[in-house]
Design an enzyme around this catalytic site. Structure first.
Site, PDB file in Angstrom:
ATOM      1  N   HIS A 355       0.828  -1.209   0.000  1.00  0.00           N
ATOM      2  CA  HIS A 355       0.000   0.000   0.000  1.00  0.00           C
ATOM      3  C   HIS A 355       0.858   1.253   0.000  1.00  0.00           C
ATOM      4  CE1 HIS A 355      -3.235   2.749   1.658  1.00  0.00           C
ATOM      5  NE2 HIS A 355      -3.902   2.093   0.727  1.00  0.00           N
ATOM      6  N   CYS A 356       1.968   1.220   0.709  1.00  0.00           N
ATOM      7  CA  CYS A 356       2.865   2.382   0.808  1.00  0.00           C
ATOM      8  C   CYS A 356       3.428   2.793  -0.543  1.00  0.00           C
ATOM      9  CB  CYS A 356       4.038   2.092   1.740  1.00  0.00           C
ATOM     10  SG  CYS A 356       3.589   1.615   3.420  1.00  0.00           S
TER      11      CYS A 356
END
Length: 363
Positions: A355-356
């Site tokens: 997600h980062c």
């Protein structure tokens, strides 16, 4: 669930002298209505944005090639389900093309590092179609060099052909979880931190986010400041799996700084309601008890998954039982989507996750 604590002191020292909003003042604009609405991640995407930039001074020469391969794996996996546009330094284009193949668009840009979730714009739908909010990336409160990354939000908004919305608020995309109906989950340790928004109160932040993103209800989690570079981003603690449904991480290592805070978060979430007054359905996702990599900075939580068109992309860490349980939970929470687990040990060794590295552009 350890996260990015490995940043070298030299880079952090330089950052204090660099540009970006310093968080000293808050906006005094009187807002009558929202200018846009931030969709929930599971709503249809136009594309995913990523960045192919692995600073050797931060990651080191040994980890850098592995992280580049991980970025390529994430991009090509998402590319099976929706278009992917990846920013890349001019000098890295040939290498990136070799790793990602022909199915990922490469866009030349100046970059410091790879964390597109935090440096890219937060896309909203507005009266004109779409816009990109620039939340003044400042290197997570001056902890890392960010001269180029501070310009990424504006660059991506322009490349996407949408207007750029400015604000006095300093915030990273990883600090923000929304359900698409007006409810958000945010960590105090990050957004109310003096290294980003000195002098801001919860009510100030809520008013600004109501204006920018159409939020009408904020659930505040305490988080924990000073233990990782992000000061406790929400996307390592709690994620919406849809309106009214929250996936919460639980750290079962008593020696971890997240052991107590994840339990406190569960207490808060179980008592919380969404913007419609409905109690939240809480699903707990525990981390693995064993991993292929053993390091203080290794981020081994499953919470940092990414929802794209028709799929959910999550990590696997080599713990067969925990990996299978995480996949089963995601398949149950996201019916109709293909769940794909991939090895991201390089990125996780630097304290980050899938997600980062991504930022969705809504259709």
């Amino acid at each position: 669930m350890r996260r990015r604590t490995f940043v070298q002191s030299a880079a952090a020292a330089i950052t204090g002298l660099l540009g970006g909003c310093d968080g000293e003042t808050k906006s005094d604009t009187k807002h009558d209505k929202a200018t846009g609405v931030m969709p929930e991640e599971g709503q249809p995407h136009q594309r995913t944005w990523m960045a192919f930039a692995v600073a050797e001074r931060i990651w080191g020469p040994e980890l850098r090639p592995r992280v580049q391969r991980d970025l390529a794996t994430i991009a090509t996996t998402i590319g099976r389900f929706e278009p992917v546009s990846m920013l890349v330094r001019p000098g890295d284009v040939a290498q990136a093309r070799e790793l990602v193949g022909a199915n990922v668009e490469l866009v030349e840009a100046e970059l410091d590092d790879l964390w597109m979730r935090d440096t890219g714009p937060v896309f909203v739908r507005d009266g004109q179609g779409r816009a990109g909010v620039d939340f003044n990336f400042n290197g997570w409160g001056g902890k890392q060099e960010h001269r180029s990354d501070a310009k990424v939000a504006g660059f991506v908004a322009g490349r996407a052909g949408v207007s750029r919305t400015r604000t006095d608020l300093v915030l990273e995309g990883g600090a923000l979880e929304v359900d698409g109906e007006g409810t958000a989950i945010i960590t105090e340790s990050c957004v109310l931190n003096g290294n980003r928004n000195r002098g801001w109160k919860k009510s100030d932040v809520e008013a600004e986010l109501a204006h920018l993103l159409g939020l009408r209800k904020v659930i505040w989690l305490p988080g924990i400041a000073g233990r990782d570079i992000t000061d406790g981003h929400t996307d390592f603690y709690a994620r919406f799996a849809g309106p009214g449904v929250v996936v919460a991480g639980l750290d079962n290592d008593p020696a971890s700084f997240d052991y107590e805070v994840t339990r406190r978060h569960l207490e808060i979430l179980k008592q919380a309601t969404d913007v419609h007054g409905r109690p939240l359905r809480i699903e707990v996702m525990e981390g693995p008890s064993d991993t292929r990599v053993r390091s203080e900075d290794f981020a081994s939580g499953y919470i940092n998954f990414y929802v794209c068109n028709s799929a959910v992309i999550g990590p696997q860490f080599g713990d067969a039982k925990a990996d299978a349980a995480a996949k089963a939970t995601m398949e149950r929470l996201f019916p109709g989507r293909t769940v794909v687990q991939i090895d991201i040990d390089g990125i996780a060794s630097g304290g980050g996750g899938i997600h980062c590295t991504t930022q969705q552009e809504p259709r």
